[in-house]
Design a protein around this motif. Structure first.
Motif, mmCIF file in Angstrom:
data_model
loop_
_atom_site.group_PDB
_atom_site.id
_atom_site.type_symbol
_atom_site.label_atom_id
_atom_site.label_comp_id
_atom_site.label_asym_id
_atom_site.label_seq_id
_atom_site.Cartn_x
_atom_site.Cartn_y
_atom_site.Cartn_z
ATOM 1 N N ALA A 52 46.016 77.604 49.989
ATOM 2 C CA ALA A 52 46.543 76.368 50.601
ATOM 3 C C ALA A 52 46.018 75.137 49.871
ATOM 4 N N VAL A 53 44.749 75.159 49.519
ATOM 5 C CA VAL A 53 44.146 74.035 48.791
ATOM 6 C C VAL A 53 44.817 73.868 47.427
ATOM 7 N N VAL A 54 44.923 74.963 46.693
ATOM 8 C CA VAL A 54 45.500 74.916 45.339
ATOM 9 C C VAL A 54 46.945 74.390 45.379
ATOM 10 N N VAL A 55 47.725 74.818 46.351
ATOM 11 C CA VAL A 55 49.128 74.378 46.458
ATOM 12 C C VAL A 55 49.204 72.917 46.913
ATOM 13 N N ASN A 56 48.465 72.550 47.952
ATOM 14 C CA ASN A 56 48.553 71.188 48.473
ATOM 15 C C ASN A 56 48.020 70.142 47.501
ATOM 16 N N PHE A 57 47.003 70.481 46.741
ATOM 17 C CA PHE A 57 46.451 69.496 45.802
ATOM 18 C C PHE A 57 47.334 69.303 44.576
ATOM 19 N N GLN A 58 48.312 70.182 44.368
ATOM 20 C CA GLN A 58 49.336 69.909 43.349
ATOM 21 C C GLN A 58 50.127 68.675 43.770
ATOM 22 N N ALA A 59 50.497 68.625 45.049
ATOM 23 C CA ALA A 59 51.251 67.476 45.566
ATOM 24 C C ALA A 59 50.404 66.210 45.516
ATOM 25 N N LEU A 60 49.128 66.323 45.865
ATOM 26 C CA LEU A 60 48.254 65.150 45.864
ATOM 27 C C LEU A 60 48.081 64.580 44.454
ATOM 28 N N ALA A 61 48.090 65.430 43.455
ATOM 29 C CA ALA A 61 47.997 64.950 42.066
ATOM 30 C C ALA A 61 49.181 64.052 41.727
ATOM 31 N N ALA A 62 50.334 64.372 42.313
ATOM 32 C CA ALA A 62 51.555 63.599 42.066
ATOM 33 C C ALA A 62 51.717 62.449 43.063
ATOM 34 N N LYS A 63 50.651 62.167 43.839
ATOM 35 C CA LYS A 63 50.646 61.088 44.851
ATOM 36 C C LYS A 63 51.666 61.349 45.955
ATOM 37 N N GLU A 64 51.950 62.626 46.192
ATOM 38 C CA GLU A 64 52.835 63.017 47.293
ATOM 39 C C GLU A 64 51.972 63.452 48.472
ATOM 40 N N SER A 65 52.587 63.567 49.650
ATOM 41 C CA SER A 65 51.807 63.983 50.818
ATOM 42 C C SER A 65 51.629 65.503 50.809
ATOM 43 N N ALA A 66 50.549 65.932 51.424
ATOM 44 C CA ALA A 66 50.232 67.356 51.508
ATOM 45 C C ALA A 66 50.157 67.746 52.977
ATOM 46 N N ASP A 67 50.447 69.005 53.260
ATOM 47 C CA ASP A 67 50.445 69.486 54.640
ATOM 48 C C ASP A 67 49.385 70.577 54.813
ATOM 49 N N PHE A 68 48.271 70.199 55.432
ATOM 50 C CA PHE A 68 47.192 71.148 55.676
ATOM 51 C C PHE A 68 47.222 71.669 57.115
ATOM 52 N N SER A 69 48.312 71.404 57.847
ATOM 53 C CA SER A 69 48.369 71.785 59.261
ATOM 54 C C SER A 69 48.479 73.299 59.453
ATOM 55 N N GLU A 70 49.000 73.983 58.461
ATOM 56 C CA GLU A 70 49.140 75.437 58.549
ATOM 57 C C GLU A 70 48.570 76.088 57.298
ATOM 58 N N THR A 71 48.084 77.305 57.471
ATOM 59 C CA THR A 71 47.625 78.095 56.326
ATOM 60 C C THR A 71 48.400 79.404 56.349
ATOM 61 N N PRO A 72 49.504 79.460 55.571
ATOM 62 C CA PRO A 72 50.296 80.691 55.569
ATOM 63 C C PRO A 72 49.496 81.875 55.031
ATOM 64 N N ASP A 73 49.850 83.077 55.482
ATOM 65 C CA ASP A 73 49.182 84.286 55.001
ATOM 66 C C ASP A 73 49.854 84.721 53.707
ATOM 67 N N ARG A 74 49.403 84.139 52.612
ATOM 68 C CA ARG A 74 49.993 84.464 51.311
ATOM 69 C C ARG A 74 49.601 85.861 50.848
ATOM 70 N N LEU A 75 48.541 86.416 51.428
ATOM 71 C CA LEU A 75 48.117 87.762 51.046
ATOM 72 C C LEU A 75 49.029 88.829 51.646
#
Length: 194
Positions: A52-75
């Motif tokens: 979740a951190v790795v994906v959301n901080f991609q958006a933050l690098a581009a000055k876009e908003s990130a959504d940390f409200s959910e943590t999907p089970d990517r595993l």
């Protein structure tokens, strides 16, 4: 006296990713329920948090908003180990883009370099958490540790108020720079020695 610019976040993230990806890739399914130095996470939850951190901080690098409200089970998805490498690659690319370190980023309006340091810290410290939880050693790039030291000290009081860091741990003389960094975040490297 010449001024030396600090290393770019994208370069530090490239090194941090190169150290973290093999650990994630070699994590066995049998170890996913193991406890970690983060009391609230077992290995599976830690890896999902890191995703979740790795994906959301991609958006933050581009000055876009990130959504940390959910943590999907990517595993739960097939190929999650390879997917982690893909996403960390995208993270490095995002923070290496021109302007990524400039201005402010995120909902709290923090300096972009501080935000980049946050994901660098997560990728480095959680790689150590994962290594220790699964009985493996981990030594990050000394340049990453040096690049984080000052930033982590300055963000520590706010991070403790937000329950992101625990209380700082006292270490004996001779502790390494990385052990001191872990201690500032509330981790005791001696308690999780391999």
């Amino acid at each position: 006296m010449t001024y030396e610019a600090p290393p770019r976040i994208g370069d530090l993230l490239r090194s941090a990713a190169a150290h973290a990806e093999p650990l994630v890739g070699a994590t066995s399914d049998e170890s996913l329920g193991a406890p970690t130095p983060c009391a609230e996470y077992d290995v599976r939850a830690l890896l999902n948090h890191l995703f979740a951190v790795v994906v959301n901080f991609q958006a933050l690098a581009a000055k876009e908003s990130a959504d940390f409200s959910e943590t999907p089970d990517r595993l739960a998805e097939d190929g999650w180990r390879e997917r982690f490498s893909v996403e960390t690659g995208k993270l490095v690319t995002a923070w290496s883009a021109p302007g990524a370190e400039e201005g402010t980023s995120g909902a709290m309006g923090l300096p972009a370099r501080t935000v980049g340091s946050m994901v660098l810290l997560d990728l480095t410290v959680h790689a150590w958490d994962l290594a220790r939880a699964t009985g493996r050693g981990f030594e990050p790039d000394p340049a990453v540790v040096a690049g984080l030291a000052e930033e982590v000290e300055s963000m520590a009081p706010m991070a403790r108020k937000m329950n992101v860091f625990g209380e700082s741990v006292d270490l004996p003389e001779g502790a390494s720079a990385f052990e001191r960094l872990l201690a500032v975040t509330g981790r005791d490297p001696r308690a999780w020695a391999v």
